[in-house]
Write an enzyme that holds these catalytic residues in place. Structure first.
Site, PDB file in Angstrom:
ATOM      1  N   HIS A  56      -5.665 -38.988  10.906  1.00 36.83           N
ATOM      2  CA  HIS A  56      -5.293 -37.466  10.615  1.00 36.83           C
ATOM      3  C   HIS A  56      -5.642 -37.197   9.537  1.00 36.83           C
ATOM      4  CE1 HIS A  56      -3.123 -37.652  14.761  1.00 36.83           C
ATOM      5  NE2 HIS A  56      -2.847 -38.771  14.120  1.00 36.83           N
ATOM      6  N   ASN A 129       0.558 -35.597  19.641  1.00 36.33           N
ATOM      7  CA  ASN A 129      -0.919 -35.245  19.869  1.00 36.33           C
ATOM      8  C   ASN A 129      -1.060 -34.182  20.747  1.00 36.33           C
ATOM      9  OD1 ASN A 129      -1.963 -37.245  17.878  1.00 36.33           O
ATOM     10  ND2 ASN A 129      -2.167 -38.882  19.351  1.00 36.33           N
TER      11      ASN A 129
END
Length: 497
Positions: A56, A129
């Site tokens: 990320h 997510n």
């Protein structure tokens, strides 16, 4: 009215006489060691880049609110849900998973969807997510999986061979891989995608009753995805497309919104559910466990400084509040440990004092010292508990009900043992729900991705993965096999027996 002029100073507040020329012996002579301001500027510049997130790394973020629109207090006593109309401020960070900080944000990749809610009972981090499942279901698998998404240790290049070798050896990944290879793997920015907790959490109500829950956060902008060709084109034209789109929309007052929902499963229902309800590679069917509306999330303020507020934002699934708790989901249990540990490494042990991470309400504890302690370090107050000098106490009203563990044998249980090894039903059902165009695009994306497999194990990896596609759905397997140019004799070896 003109803004008041300010003297340029060093970090210690000493006025700077010259910010552009180094002190030298004569106009062409060597630089003097005593030019402290030069050293300070260069030393700080050398340290401007903190370690990027291992995963990320590239992300975008904004501030907003959660407004409660439906009463769910029968399930949770969390104050954030206490009454319809209640507003809670939040910070939301979107991200790509596998790429580096400078990578394109239209890559085929899952997207992170992490929210920090600033509640009066502390900060609640919902770290999910844009997909309801994940590639692996045991945290021991996570590091190995991420290594395959990064760079080959010899060539320093991304490697389709590494990715498909891992996926083909781990059929539990199939559900998420199918989603990734569909057009959902290349969303049109961040505003047009859903978010999910993915994990199962628990709710606890005022009667100390527990239920299991999953969070769904559905875009009100409508789902929009890029085809593979569109994503590839935009990757070259504007690698920061998603960042530009989100910032621009908020800047012009087009505030993006999502509706938050939960699914609820009782402890009794969990015992008879067809699959393990805590398996991160599985979803709960919405027909049986319908979505219950909770509230509306709106993003309405851009950060003033990307580094301070987006790069330093730190989210951890460990951060739950009274009325919201954990579950036996193995991946969640692993993330409870690993996420705060990653933040301590990247930002320092006092990362929660950084403004974007700081709880805006009272914080009282006996943590002291460490790098970048900036809150006065609690002054002369005692640094141990219990003590005779302060009035900090433990509030037992926040205690959770005990878990009833149904097994007392500790062992390394096979995550894919009988009863835990159905890796094909849900991805097959998902493929059969797709429109003809979506099926065509998904097969094309899979063929394109698998065409990058090379090396002496190429045929072995392709054939092993092909078996998984066939077991999920014969039409899917046939489409991939034909796209890879395999003949009918080879195809017959992979058809489900």
């Amino acid at each position: 009215m003109m803004e008041e002029k300010k003297k340029l100073t060093t970090a210690s507040g000493i006025p700077v006489a010259n910010n552009e020329d180094s002190m030298t012996v004569g106009p062409r002579g060597p630089i003097l060691l005593q030019d402290f301001h030069l050293h300070e500027k260069m030393a700080h510049f050398n340290r401007e880049r903190i370690p990027e997130r291992v995963v990320h790394a590239k992300g975008s973020g904004a501030y907003g609110t959660l407004t409660i629109t439906n009463d769910i207090t029968q399930y949770s006593r969390a104050k954030v849900f206490s009454e319809v109309g209640k507003q809670t401020p939040l910070f939301l960070r979107f991200s790509t998973v596998g790429g580096e900080k400078g990578s394109a944000d239209t890559e085929r990749d899952p997207r992170g969807f992490a929210i920090k809610f600033y509640t009066e009972d502390g900060n609640w981090d919902l770290v999910g997510n844009n997909t309801p499942v994940f590639f692996v279901k045991d945290p021991k698998k996570f590091g190995d999986f991420i290594h395959t998404q990064k760079r080959n240790p010899q060539t320093n290049l991304k490697s389709a061979t590494m990715m498909w070798d891992f996926w083909s050896l781990n059929p539990e990944s199939l559900h998420q891989v199918l989603i990734l290879m569909s057009d959902r793997g290349t969303p049109d920015g961040y505003r047009h995608m859903h978010g999910f907790s993915s994990h199962t959490f628990s709710f606890i109500n005022k009667e100390n009753e527990r239920v299991w829950t999953k969070f769904h956060i559905k875009t009100e902008q409508g789902i929009k995805n890029f085809t593979n060709d569109e994503a590839t084109r935009i990757k070259g034209e504007d690698p920061d497309y998603a960042q530009r789109d989100l910032f621009g929309a908020i800047e012009r007052g087009d505030f993006p919104r999502w509706k938050m929902y939960v699914q609820i499963m009782t402890e009794e229902q969990a015992k008879i559910f067809r699959w393990n309800p805590f398996d991160l590679t599985k979803t709960w069917p919405q027909g049986k466990y319908p979505l219950i509306e909770v509230g509306v999330i709106e993003l309405n303020k851009n950060p003033d400084n990307y580094f301070a507020e987006v790069e330093q934002a730190a989210f951890a699934p460990a951060h739950v509040i009274d009325g919201i708790s954990y579950s036996p989901d193995k991946m969640l249990q692993g993330r409870i440990l690993s996420y705060p540990d990653a933040h301590r490494y990247r930002l320092g042990v006092n990362y929660e004092q950084i403004p974007v991470n700081r709880c805006p309400f009272m914080v009282s504890n006996y943590q002291r010292d460490g790098y970048m302690r900036v809150d006065g370090n609690s002054g002369s107050a005692p640094n141990y508990f219990p003590n005779s000098f302060d009035n900090i106490y433990e509030d037992e009203s926040y205690k959770e009900p005990a878990w009833n563990l149904e097994n007392d044998i500790a062992d390394w249980y096979n995550r894919n043992a009988p009863g835990e090894d159905d890796h094909y039903t849900q991805p097959g059902d998902l493929f059969r729900l797709m429109t003809p165009e979506a099926k065509k695009n998904t097969i094309s994306n899979i063929v394109g991705a698998m065409s990058g497999i090379d090396g002496p194990k190429k045929d072995e990896i392709i054939n092993r993965q092909l078996c998984h596609w066939f077991r999920a759905d014969v039409q899917l397997g046939m489409g991939v096999a034909q796209g890879l140019g395999l003949n009918m004799e080879t195809l017959s070896e992979h058809l489900p027996r």
